[in-house]
Design an enzyme around this catalytic site. Structure first.
Site, PDB file in Angstrom:
ATOM      1  N   ASP A   1       5.161  -3.069  12.232  1.00 52.02           N
ATOM      2  CA  ASP A   1       3.708  -2.825  12.347  1.00 52.02           C
ATOM      3  C   ASP A   1       3.208  -2.734  13.804  1.00 52.02           C
ATOM      4  OD1 ASP A   1       4.269  -5.486  12.683  1.00 52.02           O
ATOM      5  OD2 ASP A   1       2.616  -6.239  11.476  1.00 52.02           O
TER       6      ASP A   1
ATOM      7  N   SER B   1       7.224  -5.054   7.515  1.00 57.25           N
ATOM      8  CA  SER B   1       6.924  -6.059   8.547  1.00 57.25           C
ATOM      9  C   SER B   1       7.725  -7.347   8.374  1.00 57.25           C
ATOM     10  CB  SER B   1       5.428  -6.370   8.553  1.00 57.25           C
ATOM     11  OG  SER B   1       4.724  -5.181   8.757  1.00 57.25           O
TER      12      SER B   1
ATOM     13  N   ARG C   1       0.824  -1.205   0.000  1.00 50.76           N
ATOM     14  CA  ARG C   1       0.000   0.000   0.000  1.00 50.76           C
ATOM     15  C   ARG C   1       0.856   1.252   0.000  1.00 50.76           C
ATOM     16  NH1 ARG C   1      -3.940   0.917   4.629  1.00 50.76           N
ATOM     17  NH2 ARG C   1      -2.124   0.281   5.821  1.00 50.76           N
TER      18      ARG C   1
END
Length: 899
Positions: free
Chosen positions: A639, A585, A521
């Site tokens: 994250d 992550s 994203r």
């Protein structure tokens, strides 16, 4: 024809039968409801029989059958060596009149009473001395089991001082008084239930018992959630309907005839059991007699001549009805019987009598079919199926001996329920064998329940065990923080170089990248302060093709930059230079906020030339290769830290981040003086614990079960991330599947049949655990989830599966809570506080979607860290918004430093 017209009211149309069926359904509802039961005529008594036989019953049982002037004692051997067989021996004892009407206590050998009770013959002694479970069949309306209060005596019994008493304890007392044998009374069974159980042993679809003999009654398996009179909503229970009383409140008045009223007036219990009086063997012959008398009085039969015999109650027996209706010799039989009653019947009289018998017995079968159809329709609605396939076990002299009754009954049921396949099987000795069966099933359920509990025992952690887990987590945390011990520590406690949570003055536009799986994203995050304080986000999702995930590092980062370029163009911001936060992550060693060395790829990534490299450097190089825009990469973010920051923006007390989803991890604000891997002692720094690896050193071995070991062995990284494998979504379903496999192999579930599906790894997705445990879900839906998994399950199976899911998820939440308790207590001790108020930002599907996980976890933290008041805040988009906020905080601090 003349008879048909005369008995017009006795011939019921299909519309009338449907109407009766619907009225009966309403009566059932009334009997089941707590408010309406006291005034209901159909009592719907709970029997506490919760399961029908599954064929694996085994053992030696004793049954007593008391339901008339005879009393039977049976010994029933049930064996399951793949051959399902039942052997029986029995002995019949007469009950003398004086005992039937005596005090009730005499039922038991109290010499000097000269009765067959005093000297039990050898078989009776042998049977009674056998130390088995006993079942007791009482075909009288009684409450529940194994305590059973006799409501009223029927069938000529009048023993004083027994009504309103518990027959089981009276029997136990009598046994004790003798003192020469001991029996465990397991069940009190109504004969209808016995019938269902006997047939259920041969046909596992049997869930209705029906008796049409001297009297009539039925029972069926009802969903517990509809039985208001008994606590609990799980599973099913057999209901003894006592349906003979249908109509006692007047709902059948419009179809009762003058003959029904006459029979009722002359009976022992006027106004009671009105439905039974229209149907059962005790009254069928009498109905025919009353019709014959009336028609003779009106000169329509026997030339108007009545005889004393015809006028005597009970002289036209129900067995005559069966005899007259037999195909071949019917008219001849009619002639014989009528002559015996002193009549001189013509051929026409015989034909008329045959027709009367047909009309009376057909009405009986039709009414019985109408109520039975209501029961089956209810079962069908309860199950929510299109077509019901079910079996009815039947007993009783009328059903078995009348030549056409059974066929007519079946026909009515088929007419009223065209969309169901209903099988009828005749019960052989329902009351005796049935009582033994109920007992056998109760024994089996109890033994299986104990066996399952024993297997699940290791999952149930005590308060002491959880405290121990908390202490061990603290020790492992210390090791990870220490310079000397960090190398061998399993809980790595990585510094993140995030030294401050948001204070609300942050402002500006930031870009965030979120790479943590097959999707990637790009986000634009606008942070405002002052009056219009808030965060506004725009994002776009891009996929990463497998060939790029597994190609070279240059290709991967070029693809990422290409996506950023596309996004900037889409937002109309080409050529703008913005600060950027990168949520990455994967395990990284950070030497600075803007430097993260990739330790190893996980989650299916294999791009070459990246491991051991700084991902920020790789990203910057790719931006330069494109020569289109320049970005200031401010932070590499894990994250978990993003989650803490997002919640920190809402709540300044948020200093811990937790993720419980596919995987699990936590981070928190540690004092710089304790972070030995980083220079400096001032202030605080967020530490990414990587707590999934807790236990990899073997420190949790004492609470890991055989199922945890099995799941670990077959995973992609055996021996690694052991704590995560006990608490995170990716593995809970596998633990459950392994337990279910074990149960099934031991014959404790799915009738011992392991389907191919159950052997398949990964079929039990975590979302199923959440669905199965959600409270509003009926077991019906649990069954459909299991069906979707290719597992044919009974109601009992569904309860067991639900229990396993509960136990596994509960342990996961408790372990997670124990880890969290260690973290909040460390923060409290770091600061030398007697009491700490702190907020934990949480994200992850398991935490958010599972119906009980969060509650159990919060409770555990509260119990294990009583000196901390912990608030949990759900994070919205920690990885995107969190990365931008970390960048915003870093920019704010940087600007403050430049002033």
């Amino acid at each position: 024809f003349q008879i048909d017209k005369y008995l017009y009211h006795m011939r019921l149309s299909d519309e009338t039968l449907l109407e009766v069926s619907q009225r009966f359904e309403k009566e059932m509802e009334k009997g089941l409801g707590a408010e309406t039961n006291p005034t209901a005529s159909v009592k719907m008594l709970p029997t506490f029989v919760r399961s029908t036989p599954d064929g694996t019953e085994d053992g030696d049982f004793l049954a007593l059958d008391l339901g008339g002037t005879n009393f039977r004692v049976l010994r029933v051997k049930v064996s399951d060596n793949g051959l399902q067989k039942v052997e029986m021996e029995n002995q019949i004892y007469a009950i003398p009149e004086e005992l039937m009407r005596g005090s009730g206590v005499q039922v038991g050998p109290t010499p000097p009473h000269p009765s067959p009770w005093v000297t039990p013959d050898p078989l009776m002694l042998l049977v009674l001395a056998a130390p088995q479970g006993g079942g007791l069949t009482l075909s009288l309306p009684s409450g529940c089991s194994p305590q059973s209060i006799l409501v009223t005596w029927t069938k000529g019994f009048k023993c004083s001082s027994v009504e309103g008493k518990d027959v089981v304890s009276m029997l136990r007392k009598s046994i004790k008084k003798r003192g020469d044998f001991d029996i465990d009374i397991v069940a009190v069974v109504n004969d209808t239930v016995g019938t269902m159980m006997t047939c259920g042993y041969d046909d596992h679809n049997c869930e209705v018992g029906l008796i049409v003999g001297t009297g009539t009654n039925a029972c069926y398996m009802e969903e517990m959630r509809h039985i208001d009179l008994v606590e609990g909503d799980e599973g099913r229970m057999c209901i003894n309907m006592e349906w003979g009383a249908f109509g006692d409140d007047g709902v059948l008045n419009d179809i009762r005839t003058e003959f029904d009223r006459e029979i009722d007036m002359g009976s022992l219990n006027p106004g009671k059991q009105l439905f039974e009086k229209m149907i059962s063997g005790m009254y069928m012959g009498e109905l025919v007699r009353l019709i014959l008398v009336k028609m003779t009085k009106e000169g329509l039969l026997f030339g108007g001549k009545l005889t004393p015999d015809l006028l005597t109650t009970g002289h036209f027996e129900t067995r005559y009805v069966s005899a007259i209706e037999k195909e071949k010799e019917g008219l001849q039989k009619a002639h014989e019987i009528l002559s015996k009653l002193g009549l001189e019947p013509s051929h026409e009289d015989c034909v008329a009598t045959l027709r009367i018998c047909q009309i009376v017995s057909t009405r009986s079968a039709s009414l019985c079919g109408a109520t039975l159809a209501a029961v089956l329709r209810r079962i069908k609605d309860n199950k929510g199926v299109e077509r019901l396939r079910s079996t009815v076990g039947v007993d009783g002299s009328v059903y078995k001996k009348h030549p056409h009754f059974a066929r007519r009954l079946h026909k009515t049921v088929r007419k009223l329920l065209p969309d169901c396949e209903i099988r009828f099987i005749r019960s052989e000795d329902g009351s005796g064998k049935g009582a033994a069966m109920v007992t056998a099933v109760a024994y089996r359920l109890d033994a299986q329940h104990k066996a399952r509990q024993k297997i699940l025992e290791p999952f149930k952690l005590s308060h002491e065990q959880l405290l121990e887990v908390k202490e061990r987590m603290k020790i492992e945390m210390e090791k990870g923080l220490g310079k000397e011990t960090h190398e061998e520590a399993t809980v790595k406690m990585l510094p993140t170089y995030v030294c401050s949570t948001p204070d609300g003055t942050e402002k500006g536009d930031f870009l965030a990248l979120d790479l943590g799986g097959t999707n990637f994203r790009v986000l634009l995050v606008r942070v405002r302060n002052g009056m219009r304080r808030g965060v506004e986000m725009h994002n776009k999702i891009y996929s990463i093709p497998v060939e790029i995930m597994q190609g070279t590092g240059e290709e991967l980062f070029d693809h990422i930059v290409h996506c950023i370029s596309d996004f900037l163009e889409y937002m109309g911001m080409k050529g703008v230079s913005l600060p950027l936060g990168f949520t990455f992550s994967f395990p990284c060693q950070q030497n600075n906020l803007d430097e993260g060395i990739l330790l190893k790829w996980t989650k299916g990534f294999k791009a070459t030339g990246c491991e051991g490299e700084d991902v920020v450097g790789l990203l910057k190089e790719a931006i330069h290769r494109r020569e289109e825009f320049d970005l200031d990469v401010v932070a590499v973010v894990n994250d978990t830290v993003g989650t803490m920051m997002t919640c920190g923006y809402e709540d300044p007390l948020c200093e811990v981040g937790l993720i419980v989803g596919t995987g699990s991890n936590a981070c928190y604000m540690e004092e710089m003086r304790n972070v030995e891997l980083v220079e400096g002692d001032e202030g605080r720094m967020c530490v990414n614990m990587e707590w999934g690896a807790f236990g990899d050193s073997g420190c949790l071995d004492d609470i890991r079960t055989e199922f945890d070991l099995a799941v670990d062995e077959l995973s992609l990284n055996p021996g690694k991330q052991r704590f995560e494998k006990m608490i995170s979504g990716m593995y809970l379903g596998e633990i459950v599947r392994n337990i279910l496999m074990d149960f099934t192999k031991r014959g404790l579930l799915f009738r011992g049949r392991i389907s191919e599906r159950l052997k398949t790894r990964g079929i039990f997705e975590t979302k199923f655990l959440s669905q199965i445990e959600s409270d509003c879900l009926a077991l019906l839906q649990v069954r459909s989830i299991l069906q979707h998994l290719g597992l044919e399950s009974t109601c009992d199976d569904s309860i067991i599966v639900k229990e396993v899911c509960t136990v596994v998820a509960r342990r996961a939440a408790q372990l997670c809570g124990a880890g969290m308790a260690a973290v909040v207590d460390k923060i409290r001790e770091n600061r030398g506080l007697d009491f700490l108020k702190v907020t934990v930002g949480v994200d992850g599907t398991l935490y958010k979607l599972h119906p009980h996980f969060s509650t159990v976890m919060h409770q555990t933290v509260k119990e294990l860290s009583p000196k901390c008041e912990v608030t949990f805040l759900q994070s919205e988009d920690g990885s995107g918004k969190g990365a931008a906020l970390i960048t915003a905080v870093a920019c704010r601090i940087r600007e403050a430093g430049q002033r």
